[in-house]
Write an enzyme that holds these catalytic residues in place. Structure first.
Site, PDB file in Angstrom:
ATOM      1  N   ASP A   5      -3.682   8.409   0.625  1.00  0.00           N
ATOM      2  CA  ASP A   5      -3.039   7.356  -0.158  1.00  0.00           C
ATOM      3  C   ASP A   5      -2.487   6.318   0.802  1.00  0.00           C
ATOM      4  O   ASP A   5      -2.022   6.654   1.898  1.00  0.00           O
ATOM      5  CB  ASP A   5      -1.910   7.921  -1.021  1.00  0.00           C
ATOM      6  CG  ASP A   5      -1.332   6.859  -1.938  1.00  0.00           C
ATOM      7  OD1 ASP A   5      -2.037   6.455  -2.882  1.00  0.00           O
ATOM      8  OD2 ASP A   5      -0.196   6.418  -1.701  1.00  0.00           O
TER       9      ASP A   5
ATOM     10  N   MET B 147      -1.380  -2.803   6.019  1.00  0.00           N
ATOM     11  CA  MET B 147      -1.161  -1.444   5.543  1.00  0.00           C
ATOM     12  C   MET B 147       0.180  -1.009   6.138  1.00  0.00           C
ATOM     13  O   MET B 147       0.345  -0.999   7.358  1.00  0.00           O
ATOM     14  CB  MET B 147      -2.294  -0.516   5.998  1.00  0.00           C
ATOM     15  CG  MET B 147      -2.114   0.916   5.546  1.00  0.00           C
ATOM     16  SD  MET B 147      -3.603   1.938   5.766  1.00  0.00           S
ATOM     17  CE  MET B 147      -3.747   1.979   7.561  1.00  0.00           C
TER      18      MET B 147
ATOM     19  N   HIS C 168       5.182   6.856  -4.939  1.00  0.00           N
ATOM     20  CA  HIS C 168       4.760   5.724  -4.109  1.00  0.00           C
ATOM     21  C   HIS C 168       5.153   5.924  -2.654  1.00  0.00           C
ATOM     22  O   HIS C 168       5.117   4.981  -1.869  1.00  0.00           O
ATOM     23  CB  HIS C 168       5.246   4.378  -4.650  1.00  0.00           C
ATOM     24  CG  HIS C 168       4.563   4.007  -5.925  1.00  0.00           C
ATOM     25  ND1 HIS C 168       3.230   3.652  -5.985  1.00  0.00           N
ATOM     26  CD2 HIS C 168       5.012   3.956  -7.199  1.00  0.00           C
ATOM     27  CE1 HIS C 168       2.902   3.390  -7.234  1.00  0.00           C
ATOM     28  NE2 HIS C 168       3.960   3.574  -7.992  1.00  0.00           N
TER      29      HIS C 168
ATOM     30  N   ASP D 275       2.148  11.064  -2.591  1.00  0.00           N
ATOM     31  CA  ASP D 275       1.080  10.728  -3.526  1.00  0.00           C
ATOM     32  C   ASP D 275      -0.265  11.312  -3.094  1.00  0.00           C
ATOM     33  O   ASP D 275      -1.092  11.663  -3.934  1.00  0.00           O
ATOM     34  CB  ASP D 275       0.996   9.211  -3.709  1.00  0.00           C
ATOM     35  CG  ASP D 275       2.207   8.656  -4.449  1.00  0.00           C
ATOM     36  OD1 ASP D 275       3.038   9.453  -4.930  1.00  0.00           O
ATOM     37  OD2 ASP D 275       2.326   7.427  -4.549  1.00  0.00           O
TER      38      ASP D 275
END
Length: 197
Positions: free
Chosen positions: A11, A24, A173, A178
């Site tokens: 994730d 990212m 999140h 996740d």
């Protein structure tokens, strides 16, 4: 060539829709099982994990995207890992776990497109040896569900899946949380034979 595949649930949390212009900010990975062509052997996805928070690579971000993760860019500028160091460490971790299982590594995600786009771009841009999953060893859990359910992709959201396919873990999140939650969805989808006829 390895005779098994080792699956890694992943994730990503990012501050925009695409890598390069945007960053990212974190990613989590969880080793979640192996398959030898006949038998899928799930493993506890909380046991072997990797997590990194990264320094942003640009000044651009979309506030709404940043808000999803709750990560603070100012903190990551100072405390985040260098992308090259983090992507090399992640690739080495995947290679070690896969080698221990005598398996080829396969990335799984829901939906695959967003997470794969960021991770593949970052590995190709920053890691010495590129992606530990090659350019195509990945599995989209949304497509797996749509195929088994004989459902349209647009009707293959988690809200439309049978409740017993979903993990009991909360969707926080946090990329590692996740990834572990998603690994349990993967376990359930692999075992699932589809809706009652």
């Amino acid at each position: 060539m390895a005779k098994r595949e080792a699956y890694f649930s992943v994730d990503v949390e990012a501050d925009g829709p695409i890598p390069g212009p945007y960053s990212m900010l974190s990613f989590g990975m969880s080793a979640c099982g192996t398959f030898d062509g006949d038998v899928f052997a799930p493993v506890d996805p909380s046991k072997e994990t990797f997590y990194a928070e990264l320094k942003p690579i640009s000044d651009d971000f979309i506030p709404e995207a940043l808000a999803v993760s709750g990560l603070e860019r100012d903190r990551l500028v100072v405390e985040g890992r260098d992308p090259a160091e983090a992507m090399n460490a992640a690739a080495a971790w995947v290679a070690e776990v896969a080698a221990t299982a005598n398996a080829s590594s396969v990335l799984v995600a829901y939906p695959l497109g967003f997470d794969w786009m960021f991770l593949y771009w970052y590995w190709m841009r920053f890691a010495d040896d590129g992606s530990p999953f090659g350019h195509s060893r990945h599995l989209d859990l949304k497509s797996l569900y749509a195929t088994k359910a004989n459902a349209m992709v647009t009707r293959s959201t988690k809200r439309q899946m049978p409740a017993d396919l979903l993990s009991d873990r909360p969707h926080t999140h946090n990329a590692l949380d996740d990834a572990i939650e998603q690994a349990e969805l993967f376990h359930n989808l692999v075992r699932w034979t589809g809706p009652p006829k």
